[in-house]
Scaffold this active site. Structure first.
Site: not given
Ligand code: ADP
Ligand code: ADP
Ligand code: ZN
Length: 215
Positions: A13, A88, A127, A160, A171
């Site tokens: 995302k 979420r 990541r 992180r 998660r």
């Molecule tokens: P999210 O915001 O959904 O948690 P991220 O955009 O941070 O996910 O992506 C999670 C990890 O996967 C990061 O280390 C990113 O560089 C990697 N990543 C994102 N898109 C792809 C893809 N299409 N193929 C392989 N790795 C990816």
């Molecule tokens: P990822 O996409 O890798 O799961 P985020 O950066 O979106 O991680 O979120 C990290 C953490 O922040 C989540 O595990 C949760 O604890 C909190 N968080 C983020 N967005 C929300 C939301 N909309 N509602 C509740 N908790 C949230």
């Protein structure tokens, strides 16, 4: 325009978000980024949120709803927004639905990124994130040009705390229980588009743009 990026942790995302928001001139709103900043600055919100984030659990809806209410008042939201990581829970989605008419906004599309769980775990544990701008990299799949340095802003990259394996597993469970029901929620409203997130980053971007061009 209002867009929602939906998908499990690690689906990509954040990686996709910035470019889409720029292209449509809408604000990029990541509740995760906002919460991490609050934790770093040790604000009241940060102190409340941290205990949940460290455990891989969701921050309570009331706190998140307050963040969104305030953020949507910012001037850069005048053309709309792209949400990453919000809503979420069904409660958050219902709050958003009720809040939008007053803001003269409606949800245009919910983009659901689909990736298998094993791949998600590999993505999250590899990541690395920029400590200054929040940009996301991957040791193997998307490394920066210079090791541990952000391509965009030159900031230091870090892992992180919640990307360690134990927290990642929690998660995933939290996602399945609390967030996955939103897929059906938005499908019922005719707003959902599904995207195969298991392709090259550029391919995923192309597929998203194809969907948005047809709106
Ligand atoms: P999210 O915001 O959904 O948690 P991220 O955009 O941070 O996910 O992506 C999670 C990890 O996967 C990061 O280390 C990113 O560089 C990697 N990543 C994102 N898109 C792809 C893809 N299409 N193929 C392989 N790795 C990816
Ligand atoms: P990822 O996409 O890798 O799961 P985020 O950066 O979106 O991680 O979120 C990290 C953490 O922040 C989540 O595990 C949760 O604890 C909190 N968080 C983020 N967005 C929300 C939301 N909309 N509602 C509740 N908790 C949230
Ligand atoms: Zn950076």
């Amino acid at each position: 325009m209002l867009l929602i990026l939906l998908g499990p942790p690690g689906a990509g995302k954040g990686t996709q978000a910035e470019e889409i928001a720029n292209e449509y001139d809408i604000a990029y709103i990541s509740t995760g980024d906002i919460l991490r900043k609050a934790v770093k600055e040790n604000t009241e919100l940060g102190r409340k949120a941290r205990q949940y984030m460290d455990k891989g659990q969701l921050v309570p809806d009331e706190l998140v709803v307050e963040i969104i209410k305030a953020r949507l008042m910012d001037p850069d939201c005048k053309n709309g927004a792209l949400f990453d990581g919000f809503p979420r829970t069904v409660e958050q989605a219902l709050f958003l639905e009720n809040a939008l008419p007053d803001l003269n906004l409606k949800i245009d599309r919910v983009l659901s990124l689909e990736v298998e769980e094993d791949d998600l775990i590999e993505r999250l544990t590899g990541r690395r994130v920029c400590s200054d701008c929040g940009a996301s990299y991957h040791l193997k799949f998307n490394p920066p040009e210079v090791r541990n340095v952000c391509d965009i802003c030159g900031g230091d990259l870090y892992q992180r705390d919640d990307d360690r394996l134990e927290t990642v597993q929690e998660r995933m469970e939290v996602y399945k229980k609390q967030t996955e029901p939103l897929i059906e929620f938005y499908q019922k409203r005719g707003l959902l588009s599904t995207i195969d997130g298991n392709q090259e980053i550029n391919e995923v971007q192309k597929q998203i743009k194809n969907i948005l061009e047809k709106l």
